[in-house]
Design a protein around this motif. Structure first.
Motif, PDB file in Angstrom:
ATOM      1  N   GLU A  72       2.854 -81.152  26.793  1.00 47.42           N
ATOM      2  CA  GLU A  72       2.190 -80.635  27.946  1.00 47.42           C
ATOM      3  C   GLU A  72       3.185 -80.882  29.091  1.00 47.42           C
ATOM      4  O   GLU A  72       3.205 -80.312  29.954  1.00 47.42           O
ATOM      5  N   LYS A  73       4.293 -81.996  28.919  1.00 45.31           N
ATOM      6  CA  LYS A  73       5.098 -82.267  30.069  1.00 45.31           C
ATOM      7  C   LYS A  73       6.192 -81.187  30.136  1.00 45.31           C
ATOM      8  O   LYS A  73       6.691 -80.602  31.049  1.00 45.31           O
ATOM      9  N   LYS A  74       6.542 -80.483  28.843  1.00 44.63           N
ATOM     10  CA  LYS A  74       7.642 -79.513  28.876  1.00 44.63           C
ATOM     11  C   LYS A  74       6.945 -78.289  29.302  1.00 44.63           C
ATOM     12  O   LYS A  74       7.561 -77.427  30.057  1.00 44.63           O
ATOM     13  N   LEU A  75       5.362 -77.980  29.044  1.00 46.84           N
ATOM     14  CA  LEU A  75       4.888 -76.768  29.369  1.00 46.84           C
ATOM     15  C   LEU A  75       4.735 -76.674  31.060  1.00 46.84           C
ATOM     16  O   LEU A  75       5.132 -75.616  31.572  1.00 46.84           O
ATOM     17  N   GLU A  76       4.464 -77.831  31.634  1.00 46.30           N
ATOM     18  CA  GLU A  76       4.548 -78.134  33.121  1.00 46.30           C
ATOM     19  C   GLU A  76       5.784 -77.752  33.641  1.00 46.30           C
ATOM     20  O   GLU A  76       5.827 -77.239  34.732  1.00 46.30           O
ATOM     21  N   VAL A  82       9.220 -71.296  36.200  1.00 42.57           N
ATOM     22  CA  VAL A  82       8.838 -69.820  36.163  1.00 42.57           C
ATOM     23  C   VAL A  82       8.245 -69.665  37.635  1.00 42.57           C
ATOM     24  O   VAL A  82       8.602 -68.403  38.282  1.00 42.57           O
ATOM     25  N   GLU A  83       7.643 -70.475  38.200  1.00 42.29           N
ATOM     26  CA  GLU A  83       7.090 -70.332  39.718  1.00 42.29           C
ATOM     27  C   GLU A  83       8.108 -70.371  40.725  1.00 42.29           C
ATOM     28  O   GLU A  83       8.269 -69.318  41.683  1.00 42.29           O
ATOM     29  N   LEU A  84       9.381 -71.120  40.430  1.00 42.80           N
ATOM     30  CA  LEU A  84      10.578 -71.070  41.393  1.00 42.80           C
ATOM     31  C   LEU A  84      11.370 -69.724  41.261  1.00 42.80           C
ATOM     32  O   LEU A  84      11.480 -69.113  42.137  1.00 42.80           O
TER      33      LEU A  84
END
Length: 174
Positions: A72-76, A82-84
């Motif tokens: 979950e940390k890696k996905l976040e 991706v957002e950046l």
């Protein structure tokens, strides 16, 4: 799951296949009935195996072990990257019209357009014309470089060249 699908395909391949001859309807009906029974039993077996897999995945989703938390940390982290990147692409597209305008500025009194910076706004004190751009101070070049998030290195000529490349001003033509 792939092994199970392969096994089902092999089981179906073993069922003999014959074309209808039209001569012995009772025999052909019996053959079809046995094929249908074989298919139904294979479907039942696959359904039970799929249910077992589904149950295992459900157990994995409710188990909050260290591996799941790490994932979950890696996905976040990936989501933030991706957002950046999407923000960067958006700002790059917003800079294109200004850079296109600036690429045609070959005369000193030609007006320049300030491309947007990393914050989505043009930098303050951007030069209004090509002539002004060629004669601004080292500190002004540095503030423009900083607004665009570019490295601030070198002498005044190096800084002018870095800004020139970034905002799309041609070197030749003066």
């Amino acid at each position: 799951m792939a092994d199970q699908i392969a096994a089902a395909s092999q089981a179906l391949a073993l069922v003999p296949s014959t074309a209808f001859s039209g001569n012995d309807m009772a025999a052909e009906f019996a053959l079809l009935k046995s094929k249908l029974a074989s298919i139904e039993s294979t479907q039942d077996r696959l359904t039970s195996e799929f249910s077992a897999l589904k149950e295992q995945f459900t157990e994995l989703n409710t188990d909050k072990g260290p591996a799941i938390e790490e994932l979950e940390k890696k996905l976040e982290a990936l989501k933030k990257v991706v957002e950046l990147e999407l923000t960067s692409i958006y700002h790059s597209q917003q800079r294109l019209p200004a850079r296109l305008n600036n690429s045609r500025c070959t005369v000193l009194n030609t007006p320049l357009k300030a491309p947007v910076g990393a914050d989505g706004k043009p930098p303050p004190n951007f030069p209004a014309t090509r002539g002004e751009f060629e004669h601004i101070t080292k500190e002004r070049y540095e503030s423009i470089l900083k607004a665009y998030g570019l490295p601030i290195k070198g002498d005044t000529d190096a800084k002018r060249e870095a800004v020139r490349l970034y905002v799309g001003i041609p070197q030749d033509g003066l």
